[in-house]
Design a protein around this motif. Sequence first.
Motif, mmCIF file in Angstrom:
data_model
loop_
_atom_site.group_PDB
_atom_site.id
_atom_site.type_symbol
_atom_site.label_atom_id
_atom_site.label_comp_id
_atom_site.label_asym_id
_atom_site.label_seq_id
_atom_site.Cartn_x
_atom_site.Cartn_y
_atom_site.Cartn_z
ATOM 1 N N ASN A 8 0.826 -1.215 0.000
ATOM 2 C CA ASN A 8 0.000 0.000 0.000
ATOM 3 C C ASN A 8 0.857 1.261 0.000
ATOM 4 O O ASN A 8 0.555 2.247 0.683
ATOM 5 N N ALA A 9 1.922 1.227 -0.790
ATOM 6 C CA ALA A 9 2.857 2.349 -0.857
ATOM 7 C C ALA A 9 2.512 3.245 -2.046
ATOM 8 O O ALA A 9 1.685 2.902 -2.895
ATOM 9 N N VAL A 10 3.178 4.394 -2.120
ATOM 10 C CA VAL A 10 2.966 5.321 -3.238
ATOM 11 C C VAL A 10 4.262 5.591 -3.998
ATOM 12 O O VAL A 10 4.281 6.415 -4.916
ATOM 13 N N THR A 11 5.336 4.904 -3.653
ATOM 14 C CA THR A 11 6.607 5.045 -4.350
ATOM 15 C C THR A 11 7.051 3.684 -4.869
ATOM 16 O O THR A 11 6.603 2.638 -4.375
ATOM 17 N N LEU A 12 7.955 3.704 -5.848
ATOM 18 C CA LEU A 12 8.458 2.453 -6.404
ATOM 19 C C LEU A 12 9.157 1.625 -5.341
ATOM 20 O O LEU A 12 8.880 0.427 -5.187
#
Length: 638
Positions: free
Chosen positions: A264-268
């Motif tokens: 549930n991350a927003v970065t690679l």
Amino acid sequence: MREQKGQHPQSVEIDADDASVSEHVRMSRRLFLGSSAALVGAAGTGLGAGLLSPSAHAASHDGPSIEVKPGELDEYYGFWSGGHSGEVRILGLPSMRELMRIPVFNLDSATGWGITNESKEVLGHSEFLAGDSHHPHMSMTDGKYDSKYVFINDKANSRVARIRCDVMKTDKIITIPNVQAIHGLRVQKVPYTKYVFCNAEFRIPHPNDGTGLDDIEAYYTMFNAVDAETMEMAFQVIVDGNLDNTDADYTGKYAFSTCYNSENAVTLAGSIRNERDHVVVFNIERIEAAIKAGDYKTLPGADKVPVLDGRKGSKLTAYVPVPKSPHGMNTAPGGRYAVANGKLSPTITMLDLHKFDDLFAGKIEPRDVIAAEVELGLGPLHTAFDNRGYAYTTLFIDSQICKWDVEKAVRAYNGEEVDYIVQKLDVQYQPGHNHTTMGETRDADGKYLISLCKFSKDRFLPVGPLHPENDQLIDISGDEMKLVHDGPTYAEPHDCMIVHRSKVKTDKLWKRDDPFFATTVAQAKADGVVLEKDNKVIRDGNKVRVYMTSVAPNYGMDSFRVKQGDEVTIVITNLDNVEDVTHGFAMVNHGVQFEIGPQATASATFIAKEAGVHWYYCTWFCHALHMEMRGRMLVEKA
């Protein structure tokens, strides 16, 4: 080293010292950049099955003939997504001739899509005359194509469109609420296409109103179902992670989607920490029962759309752990297996769909539905099937199609010593989606496979820094795959589907009561105009409606008069009753042009800004006197 059928040592670099991978994977391993260089070098020497010219392949081809002679018809329709153009294209197979372009999310001056009042109504008067179309899929009845509709998504603007197959025109478009970036799309196969299933890929806060921007853990996305007939939302299901591709079973009970970013991350970096992601299985019967019981919520701005919670622990879903970042999701025609393609793993994961009932009954654990994890090569993205028990998987990094035996793969996974890989065929370069003829239905026939390659490099005449992509047609009817056609295509078509011509029934003429121009017909009736015979001007203040007929080579009016600043609506009815006698209308220097098919009515609205004489003319060749089919708009000074 043992050489695979269709594989050529000159174009393969082997990592012989890597003991952590199987023999199959080592045989196909090639460096991502090094493989391209090797293939370019091979091209200069004429080596490699995939590097022979199409004519050379045709000369040595012993399968079904791919030649479609002048005047003959193709055996299949191919529906190609238009990628970044936002359209859908129709190709004939096996000739690979482009037959038609269907504008969907884009502006098209040839047909007037995005210009005519009728198309603007379908588009919802959206400001977005651009799109990123990915996955075209035809409606089904009992797991077979029924040629009623083709559905296509717009990832860039979170939309889903429907194309009517009788006239090959887009007739409905819906913007999916509460989500962003509609990606994977498939249809319910059994008993009929009641729902169009589509994945929203990106997680966002809810409500997405500027609050909660930094509360990343509270972001979520949803699995969506659109009613195929009304093109309205049926339901949405909240999930953990980012949804990718989707498919459905042959019972009508389940749909399933590959899902990445379990973190549930927003970065690679944040989204690739975990070793595994998952396939999310959706229990359609339970979802419908929950909606009937009122066990759902709604979100602001979409208060009629049932939103259900399908996150981990829900009775509506099951999360099956699979290798990291799974991509393609493909169901085999027999209905027993579905395949989640690994992308970052050299494996694909086979799911036994017959075990889903036990999974939701709590009799088995999620990993118990896995029939096999099959090692194929580097970068497996998508899998297609024939009618003989074989599967065909694109290997993105290896630039190959891998043909493998489904049942043997299951036996090997269970410990039996059996070689399930049949052949690897070089393609050029980095293939993404692939599709077999009728392969997404019970009618899979195993004749041809399309490989949609992401790059073309040295395959065609150079046309500048922007290269075309490369479509390659492969004959799979025999024991070995054979490349039989190589052709360029524009703007990353991304995906396609292939249907036998016997399934597609199109109209030759428009029906006068067609709902496509129903709004225009209603306005004409309100104006007391009979579209089939009247040529007249209706004035309503500064709004002017000009009704005229067209019969080759004449419009019903050779001139009409308006005042400067008037809002002018041109309504034309094509009275020609002959197949392929299409008319057009262009108002010079006004940005107005559109197509009027035989027996159709079409209209466009514009402002007569400048006084003077302004010519209009027919844009589609219709007659020997086509050039003389014209008239004048006389604009008086205000």
